[in-house]
Design a protein around this motif. Structure first.
Motif, PDB file in Angstrom:
ATOM      1  N   PHE A  47      75.166  65.926 -30.785  1.00 52.46           N
ATOM      2  CA  PHE A  47      74.066  64.980 -30.554  1.00 52.46           C
ATOM      3  C   PHE A  47      73.579  64.289 -31.821  1.00 52.46           C
ATOM      4  CE2 PHE A  47      73.755  67.829 -26.857  1.00 52.46           C
ATOM      5  CZ  PHE A  47      73.741  66.889 -25.839  1.00 52.46           C
ATOM      6  N   ARG A  48      73.731  64.953 -32.978  1.00 50.55           N
ATOM      7  CA  ARG A  48      73.273  64.382 -34.239  1.00 50.55           C
ATOM      8  C   ARG A  48      71.789  64.029 -34.215  1.00 50.55           C
ATOM      9  NH1 ARG A  48      76.041  66.594 -37.823  1.00 50.55           N
ATOM     10  NH2 ARG A  48      78.229  66.020 -37.987  1.00 50.55           N
ATOM     11  N   THR A  49      71.012  64.763 -33.457  1.00 52.67           N
ATOM     12  CA  THR A  49      69.560  64.606 -33.472  1.00 52.67           C
ATOM     13  C   THR A  49      68.943  65.894 -33.985  1.00 52.67           C
ATOM     14  OG1 THR A  49      69.190  65.453 -31.223  1.00 52.67           O
ATOM     15  CG2 THR A  49      69.675  63.099 -31.461  1.00 52.67           C
ATOM     16  N   ARG A  50      67.772  65.801 -34.591  1.00 49.11           N
ATOM     17  CA  ARG A  50      67.114  66.998 -35.118  1.00 49.11           C
ATOM     18  C   ARG A  50      66.588  67.887 -33.993  1.00 49.11           C
ATOM     19  NH1 ARG A  50      63.284  63.295 -37.845  1.00 49.11           N
ATOM     20  NH2 ARG A  50      64.682  61.736 -36.965  1.00 49.11           N
ATOM     21  N   LEU A  51      66.273  67.283 -32.859  1.00 49.99           N
ATOM     22  CA  LEU A  51      65.701  68.059 -31.767  1.00 49.99           C
ATOM     23  C   LEU A  51      66.738  68.959 -31.096  1.00 49.99           C
ATOM     24  CD1 LEU A  51      63.164  68.570 -30.030  1.00 49.99           C
ATOM     25  CD2 LEU A  51      63.898  66.668 -28.574  1.00 49.99           C
ATOM     26  N   ALA A  52      67.996  68.505 -31.020  1.00 47.41           N
ATOM     27  CA  ALA A  52      69.019  69.203 -30.238  1.00 47.41           C
ATOM     28  C   ALA A  52      69.247  70.654 -30.667  1.00 47.41           C
ATOM     29  CB  ALA A  52      70.330  68.411 -30.272  1.00 47.41           C
ATOM     30  N   PRO A  53      69.495  70.957 -31.954  1.00 48.05           N
ATOM     31  CA  PRO A  53      69.732  72.349 -32.316  1.00 48.05           C
ATOM     32  C   PRO A  53      68.498  73.230 -32.162  1.00 48.05           C
ATOM     33  CG  PRO A  53      69.633  70.993 -34.285  1.00 48.05           C
ATOM     34  CD  PRO A  53      69.645  70.056 -33.126  1.00 48.05           C
ATOM     35  N   VAL A  54      67.321  72.645 -32.337  1.00 52.62           N
ATOM     36  CA  VAL A  54      66.088  73.420 -32.146  1.00 52.62           C
ATOM     37  C   VAL A  54      65.949  73.820 -30.680  1.00 52.62           C
ATOM     38  CG1 VAL A  54      63.566  73.379 -32.288  1.00 52.62           C
ATOM     39  CG2 VAL A  54      64.938  72.322 -34.100  1.00 52.62           C
ATOM     40  N   LEU A  55      66.215  72.883 -29.769  1.00 49.11           N
ATOM     41  CA  LEU A  55      66.139  73.200 -28.340  1.00 49.11           C
ATOM     42  C   LEU A  55      67.217  74.206 -27.953  1.00 49.11           C
ATOM     43  CD1 LEU A  55      65.396  69.740 -26.667  1.00 49.11           C
ATOM     44  CD2 LEU A  55      63.808  71.615 -27.167  1.00 49.11           C
ATOM     45  N   ALA A  56      68.424  74.078 -28.525  1.00 52.63           N
ATOM     46  CA  ALA A  56      69.478  75.049 -28.250  1.00 52.63           C
ATOM     47  C   ALA A  56      69.062  76.440 -28.719  1.00 52.63           C
ATOM     48  CB  ALA A  56      70.775  74.618 -28.933  1.00 52.63           C
ATOM     49  N   HIS A  57      68.463  76.498 -29.882  1.00 52.62           N
ATOM     50  CA  HIS A  57      68.007  77.760 -30.469  1.00 52.62           C
ATOM     51  C   HIS A  57      66.933  78.403 -29.588  1.00 52.62           C
ATOM     52  CE1 HIS A  57      67.231  79.814 -34.622  1.00 52.62           C
ATOM     53  NE2 HIS A  57      67.006  80.660 -33.629  1.00 52.62           N
ATOM     54  N   VAL A  58      65.930  77.616 -29.233  1.00 52.35           N
ATOM     55  CA  VAL A  58      64.840  78.140 -28.401  1.00 52.35           C
ATOM     56  C   VAL A  58      65.344  78.492 -27.001  1.00 52.35           C
ATOM     57  CG1 VAL A  58      62.594  77.599 -27.352  1.00 52.35           C
ATOM     58  CG2 VAL A  58      63.098  76.857 -29.682  1.00 52.35           C
ATOM     59  N   GLY A  59      66.252  77.671 -26.468  1.00 49.84           N
ATOM     60  CA  GLY A  59      66.806  77.947 -25.145  1.00 49.84           C
ATOM     61  C   GLY A  59      67.567  79.260 -25.117  1.00 49.84           C
ATOM     62  N   PHE A  60      68.394  79.503 -26.131  1.00 53.64           N
ATOM     63  CA  PHE A  60      69.144  80.758 -26.219  1.00 53.64           C
ATOM     64  C   PHE A  60      68.190  81.948 -26.328  1.00 53.64           C
ATOM     65  CE2 PHE A  60      71.216  84.119 -28.635  1.00 53.64           C
ATOM     66  CZ  PHE A  60      72.417  84.264 -27.961  1.00 53.64           C
ATOM     67  N   ASN A  61      67.206  81.829 -27.219  1.00 50.07           N
ATOM     68  CA  ASN A  61      66.239  82.911 -27.387  1.00 50.07           C
ATOM     69  C   ASN A  61      65.428  83.149 -26.111  1.00 50.07           C
ATOM     70  OD1 ASN A  61      67.091  83.242 -30.004  1.00 50.07           O
ATOM     71  ND2 ASN A  61      65.343  82.199 -30.929  1.00 50.07           N
ATOM     72  N   SER A  62      65.162  82.082 -25.365  1.00 49.12           N
ATOM     73  CA  SER A  62      64.387  82.219 -24.125  1.00 49.12           C
ATOM     74  C   SER A  62      65.182  82.951 -23.051  1.00 49.12           C
ATOM     75  CB  SER A  62      63.969  80.835 -23.615  1.00 49.12           C
ATOM     76  OG  SER A  62      63.082  80.212 -24.528  1.00 49.12           O
TER      77      SER A  62
END
Length: 288
Positions: free
Chosen positions: A259-274
Motif C-alpha cells: 500500500f505504501r501508506t503509513r496507515l496500512a502497517p499500523v492497521l495490520a499490526h493492530v489487527g493482528f494483535n486484536s
C-alpha cells in the motif's frame, strides 16, 4: 474501569497528532508544525494530569534535540551518529528505562481461562518517542508490491498464530468487548503499534530499501531484515515467541510494501494483535 478525566484529556491530543502523522501528506506545508504542536500540547496535558514528571520532560527534550541534529547536521558522520543515538534513546524510552513517565494501571488479572496474568496499562513515553522519531521519516521511494503480496502477508499472519497454537503459546479463548478491551485497543493503537511501526517500517525498512534500491532483492531483503530485528526486540518472551514476532513483522512489512501508506502497517499490526487479544489466550497460554 474508568480512568480520571485528566488522563483521557491528556491522551486526546496525542491520538489526534498520531492520526495527523498517519494520514496527512508529508508535503503539507504545516505537516511538521502540526506534529510539533501536537507533541507540545500532549506533553503539557500529560504534565497537568501527572503522567509526566520533570525527568520525563528532560528526556523528551534530549530526544527532540537528537532528532533535530540528525535532521540538520551537514556532516554525514555526525548525522548518522545523532540518528543512531536518537534511536537508542527512543528505544530506552519505549522500554520504560528513561524515568519520569507514570504508568496508569487499567487491569491486572486473568482475562480468560487458561491465560497467563495480563497487566494492561497506559504510559505515554513510547508514543511520544514515536512522534519525535517521526521527524526522521522519509517516504519510501521503491515501487509498490503487487496485490498478491497482500494475500501472502495474510497467510503468513495466520501461520504465525497457528504456529503459536501448535507450540502451546496460544489457545482458543474468545472474549467479549468490554471497558478493559476498549482501553487495551486504544493503548495498542496509539501507545504501542504506532511507535513500533515508526521505528521498524517507517525508518528501518525504508532506510534498508533505499540502501539496497539498486539490487533486485533490495525490497524483499529490507522486509526480511526488518522483520528479524522486530523479532529480536521481542526476545524477552523467549526464542519461539521472538520467532513468531519476526514472522508477524515480515507480514507488516509486506502490507507496507503493497500500500505504501503509513496507515496500512499500523492497521495490520493492530489487527493482528486484536485477533490475538479477542480470540486467543492473552498474553499467553498457561504452560503445563
Amino acid at each position: 474501569m474508568i480512568l480520571p478525566l485528566a488522563v483521557y484529556v491528556a491522551c486526546l491530543p496525542l491520538a489526534i497528532t498520531i492520526f495527523w502523522c498517519l494520514l496527512a501528506p508529508v508535503s503539507h506545508p504545516w505537516f511538521q508544525a502540526v506534529r510539533l504542536a501536537g507533541i507540545t500540547l500532549s506533553t503539557l496535558a500529560a504534565i497537568t494530569a501527572g503522567l509526566i514528571q520533570p525527568a520525563g520532560v528532560l528526556g523528551l527534550l534530549v530526544l527532540a534535540g537528537l532528532v533535530h541534529a540528525g535532521q540538520h547536521s551537514r556532516s554525514s558522520v555526525l548525522r548518522t551518529l545523532f540518528i543512531a543515538t536518537a534511536l537508542i534513546f527512543a528505544i530506552a524510552m519505549a522500554l520504560h528505562i528513561v524515568p519520569g513517565f507514570e504508568r496508569v494501571a487499567i487491569y491486572r488479572g486473568v482475562l480468560s481461562p487458561g491465560s497467563t496474568e495480563a497487566r494492561i496499562g497506559w504510559t505515554l513515553d513510547k508514543a511520544l518517542a514515536g512522534l519525535l522519531l517521526f521527524g526522521l521519516y522519509r517516504p519510501a521511494s521503491t515501487s509498490p508490491y503487487r496485490m498478491h503480496t497482500l494475500l501472502a502477508a495474510a497467510i503468513l499472519m495466520v501461520c504465525v498464530l497457528f504456529a503459536g497454537y501448535l507450540g502451546g503459546l496460544l489457545q482458543w479463548s474468545p472474549k467479549n468487548m468490554n471497558i478493559v478491551a476498549l482501553h487495551w485497543l486504544f493503548g495498542n493503537l496509539f501507545l504501542t503499534s504506532f511507535a513500533e511501526e515508526v521505528v521498524f517500517r517507517f525508518w528501518l525498512q525504508n532506510t534498508l530499501a533505499k540502501h539496497w534500491h539498486d539490487r533486485s532483492y533490495g525490497s524483499s531483503a529490507a522486509i526480511a531484515v526488518t522483520g528479524l530485528v522486530f523479532g529480536l526486540s521481542h526476545l524477552a518472551g523467549g526464542p519461539f515467541y521472538a520467532l513468531l514476532a519476526a514472522g508477524a513483522g515480515c507480514a507488516y512489512g509486506m502490507v507496507y510494501g503493497v500500500f505504501r501508506t503509513r496507515l496500512a502497517p499500523v492497521l495490520a499490526h493492530v489487527g493482528f494483535n486484536s485477533v490475538h487479544f479477542f480470540l486467543l489466550t492473552y498474553p499467553l497460554a498457561q504452560m503445563g
